[in-house]
Design an enzyme around this catalytic site. Sequence first.
Site, PDB file in Angstrom:
ATOM      1  N   LEU A 173       4.045  29.972 -35.216  1.00 20.51           N
ATOM      2  CA  LEU A 173       3.325  30.730 -34.185  1.00 20.51           C
ATOM      3  C   LEU A 173       2.382  29.795 -33.425  1.00 20.51           C
ATOM      4  O   LEU A 173       1.502  29.185 -34.016  1.00 20.51           O
ATOM      5  CB  LEU A 173       2.534  31.876 -34.813  1.00 20.51           C
ATOM      6  CG  LEU A 173       3.306  32.803 -35.754  1.00 20.51           C
ATOM      7  CD1 LEU A 173       2.456  34.024 -36.104  1.00 20.51           C
ATOM      8  CD2 LEU A 173       4.631  33.242 -35.144  1.00 20.51           C
ATOM      9  N   ALA A 174       2.603  29.720 -32.130  1.00 20.55           N
ATOM     10  CA  ALA A 174       1.804  28.783 -31.332  1.00 20.55           C
ATOM     11  C   ALA A 174       1.612  29.307 -29.917  1.00 20.55           C
ATOM     12  O   ALA A 174       1.591  28.551 -28.949  1.00 20.55           O
ATOM     13  CB  ALA A 174       2.491  27.422 -31.298  1.00 20.55           C
ATOM     14  N   ALA A 175       1.471  30.626 -29.786  1.00 17.07           N
ATOM     15  CA  ALA A 175       1.360  31.197 -28.442  1.00 17.07           C
ATOM     16  C   ALA A 175      -0.085  31.382 -28.009  1.00 17.07           C
ATOM     17  O   ALA A 175      -0.375  31.565 -26.827  1.00 17.07           O
ATOM     18  CB  ALA A 175       2.091  32.537 -28.394  1.00 17.07           C
ATOM     19  N   ARG A 177     -11.643  28.929 -28.065  1.00 14.04           N
ATOM     20  CA  ARG A 177     -12.830  28.205 -28.538  1.00 14.04           C
ATOM     21  C   ARG A 177     -12.710  26.686 -28.449  1.00 14.04           C
ATOM     22  O   ARG A 177     -13.648  25.953 -28.746  1.00 14.04           O
ATOM     23  CB  ARG A 177     -13.152  28.634 -29.981  1.00 14.04           C
ATOM     24  CG  ARG A 177     -13.786  30.004 -30.040  1.00 14.04           C
ATOM     25  CD  ARG A 177     -13.823  30.533 -31.455  1.00 14.04           C
ATOM     26  NE  ARG A 177     -12.490  30.934 -31.905  1.00 14.04           N
ATOM     27  CZ  ARG A 177     -12.170  31.181 -33.172  1.00 14.04           C
ATOM     28  NH1 ARG A 177     -13.063  31.042 -34.125  1.00 14.04           N
ATOM     29  NH2 ARG A 177     -10.946  31.557 -33.501  1.00 14.04           N
ATOM     30  N   ASN A 230      -9.801  25.789 -34.883  1.00 13.54           N
ATOM     31  CA  ASN A 230     -10.105  26.720 -33.788  1.00 13.54           C
ATOM     32  C   ASN A 230     -11.042  26.139 -32.748  1.00 13.54           C
ATOM     33  O   ASN A 230     -11.168  26.676 -31.656  1.00 13.54           O
ATOM     34  CB  ASN A 230     -10.738  27.990 -34.351  1.00 13.54           C
ATOM     35  CG  ASN A 230      -9.775  28.714 -35.272  1.00 13.54           C
ATOM     36  OD1 ASN A 230      -8.665  29.042 -34.869  1.00 13.54           O
ATOM     37  ND2 ASN A 230     -10.170  28.933 -36.502  1.00 13.54           N
ATOM     38  N   ARG A 275      -2.875  -6.780 -22.092  1.00 15.22           N
ATOM     39  CA  ARG A 275      -2.456  -5.528 -21.452  1.00 15.22           C
ATOM     40  C   ARG A 275      -0.957  -5.331 -21.684  1.00 15.22           C
ATOM     41  O   ARG A 275      -0.280  -6.218 -22.194  1.00 15.22           O
ATOM     42  CB  ARG A 275      -2.828  -5.583 -19.970  1.00 15.22           C
ATOM     43  CG  ARG A 275      -4.352  -5.496 -19.747  1.00 15.22           C
ATOM     44  CD  ARG A 275      -4.746  -6.010 -18.387  1.00 15.22           C
ATOM     45  NE  ARG A 275      -4.010  -5.340 -17.334  1.00 15.22           N
ATOM     46  CZ  ARG A 275      -3.874  -5.822 -16.092  1.00 15.22           C
ATOM     47  NH1 ARG A 275      -4.418  -6.995 -15.777  1.00 15.22           N
ATOM     48  NH2 ARG A 275      -3.205  -5.157 -15.200  1.00 15.22           N
ATOM     49  N   ASN A 289       0.579 -26.041 -22.620  1.00  9.81           N
ATOM     50  CA  ASN A 289      -0.860 -25.926 -22.781  1.00  9.81           C
ATOM     51  C   ASN A 289      -1.477 -25.468 -21.468  1.00  9.81           C
ATOM     52  O   ASN A 289      -1.311 -26.130 -20.434  1.00  9.81           O
ATOM     53  CB  ASN A 289      -1.456 -27.282 -23.174  1.00  9.81           C
ATOM     54  CG  ASN A 289      -2.929 -27.133 -23.538  1.00  9.81           C
ATOM     55  OD1 ASN A 289      -3.274 -26.808 -24.676  1.00  9.81           O
ATOM     56  ND2 ASN A 289      -3.784 -27.325 -22.560  1.00  9.81           N
ATOM     57  N   TYR A 316      -1.006 -11.781  -7.298  1.00 10.62           N
ATOM     58  CA  TYR A 316      -1.080 -10.641  -6.370  1.00 10.62           C
ATOM     59  C   TYR A 316      -1.473 -11.132  -4.988  1.00 10.62           C
ATOM     60  O   TYR A 316      -2.471 -11.826  -4.818  1.00 10.62           O
ATOM     61  CB  TYR A 316      -2.139  -9.671  -6.913  1.00 10.62           C
ATOM     62  CG  TYR A 316      -2.251  -8.360  -6.171  1.00 10.62           C
ATOM     63  CD1 TYR A 316      -1.124  -7.602  -5.855  1.00 10.62           C
ATOM     64  CD2 TYR A 316      -3.505  -7.874  -5.802  1.00 10.62           C
ATOM     65  CE1 TYR A 316      -1.245  -6.395  -5.199  1.00 10.62           C
ATOM     66  CE2 TYR A 316      -3.630  -6.654  -5.148  1.00 10.62           C
ATOM     67  CZ  TYR A 316      -2.497  -5.926  -4.840  1.00 10.62           C
ATOM     68  OH  TYR A 316      -2.612  -4.731  -4.192  1.00 10.62           O
ATOM     69  N   ARG A 353      -6.357 -31.634  -4.632  1.00 11.31           N
ATOM     70  CA  ARG A 353      -7.787 -31.289  -4.554  1.00 11.31           C
ATOM     71  C   ARG A 353      -8.422 -32.323  -3.653  1.00 11.31           C
ATOM     72  O   ARG A 353      -7.894 -33.426  -3.481  1.00 11.31           O
ATOM     73  CB  ARG A 353      -8.421 -31.282  -5.942  1.00 11.31           C
ATOM     74  CG  ARG A 353      -8.343 -32.622  -6.639  1.00 11.31           C
ATOM     75  CD  ARG A 353      -8.715 -32.537  -8.124  1.00 11.31           C
ATOM     76  NE  ARG A 353      -8.647 -33.869  -8.713  1.00 11.31           N
ATOM     77  CZ  ARG A 353      -8.435 -34.104  -9.990  1.00 11.31           C
ATOM     78  NH1 ARG A 353      -8.240 -33.120 -10.837  1.00 11.31           N
ATOM     79  NH2 ARG A 353      -8.405 -35.330 -10.436  1.00 11.31           N
TER      80      ARG A 353
END
Length: 460
Positions: A12-14, A19, A228, A333, A377, A387, A440
């Site tokens: 039952l999960a209706a 709360r 609950n 990530r 390295n 990006y 550089r």
Amino acid sequence: MNSTSYVLAIILAAGEGKRMYSKKPKVLHEICGKAMIEYVVDCARKAGVSETVVVVGHGASEVKAKLDNVKFAYQEQQLGTGHAVMQADNFITSGLVLVLYGDTPLLNPETIREMYKFHQEGGFHATILTAEVDNPFSYGRIIRDASDNVVAIVEEKDADSEQRKIKEINSGIYLFDGKFLKKALKELKNDNNQNEYYLTDVIKIFNDNKLKVGAYKINDIEEIMGVNNRLQLSQAASIMSNRILEKHMLNGVTIIDPSNTYIDEGVTIDRDVTILPGSIIKGSTYIEEDAVIGPYTTISDSHIGKGVEVKNSVVLESSIGEGTTIGPFAYLRPGNSIGKYAKVGDFVEMKNSNFGDYSKASHLAYIGDGDVGKGVNLGCGVIFVNYDGKKKHRTKVEDNSFVGCNVNLVAPVVVGKNSYIAAGTTVTRNVPDESLAIGRARQENIEGWVRRKGLLKEEE
Ligand code: UD1
Ligand code: CA
């Protein structure tokens, strides 16, 4: 249960779960990385039921989307637990019916199996899972006759003062013979204080029809705890968390401070792994033997190889090969595949990258959308410039190259194998194998400049 008898689980999960004060249906709230309803479905499955029907109502589509290999019945209006079971009537056969709630995640399959045994051996037509509690408030009470037979369940709101003193409560978990349940459901009325069709009234109907009702009493009331509100959610989570930690420790995992370690239900850990304080291990993570995790580390949906060390770091959806060290303070990530005996040191961020065996990024680097070969390295301050403001591009650094400090690799770009990039270079063109790339401004020294400008500090 055994293979010869058919058992249908009705969950039952209706209900809305008012709360919880939540947008989300109550049974989808998670404990230890898994929705409450999933625990209940798994419990039924592990207990050996033949089929499961989940009665959904509030948030039906979300609940349905979460569950596999179960059937659904829809209860449009929540008119009571008996009414909920009526919605699954089509699935009920003459076999056994096990009724469970979607918000009791701590129930163990062994308990169901023992209850089943009790039901079969006692020759009962219905068995109620019950418990004696100190504070029975709000529960249905088990009413017995002079010879201790169960004759009815009376709800708190319908009970008289004598009945309210009864400490044996209804858990809401039952086994029924389907044939008789089907009949009794037809007789249910809602003439009670809540105007609901109570499943509990089925017990009285069984009794009136001289069918045998048993009560299987358990001692561990934790198992039947219903959730609950968010306080009970956290209490259930802490009980579940302890169970998970205990399981791992008894399987050979050293957990230095269990009260400060969180492991999701779906995590697999091999023996001789050590977990230091402050570690949170989530999702479907798998950790192989001899790895050392923590302190203060979060790992989610990752594969951690044998003997890997992950210190003070965050690892998301990545795989790390044997003997590699991560951290302190690395941020992986999603989407990394890191080889064996590699090093990803402090303040290194990596995403969507391959990083070969024996390669190192010891400190302060960003490796985004990279394909780094073996034995590479990457010096301090190397940035993969992935990006361009619109799109992401890949950077390839081939085997055994050496990328000096503060190098920008502007993607898309390839650094050939066995090459050197001088410190401070911004690489915008591919570098051939075995070359030195240097880009550089040449340094100038202006001698005597400080004294001429009057900037020299007085010597003491
Ligand atoms: C129920 C029992 C009570 C028992 C208690 C144990 C009845 C009448 N009472 O009371 O004897 O001690 O559980 O926790 O059965 N649900 C539906 N549709 C509905 C009503 C409920 O799916 O129309 C579901 C809820 O989502 C919940 C479960 O059934 O998961 C129990 O419902 P709830 O209203 O909490 O029952 P209680 O009043 O606590
Ligand atoms: Ca309840």
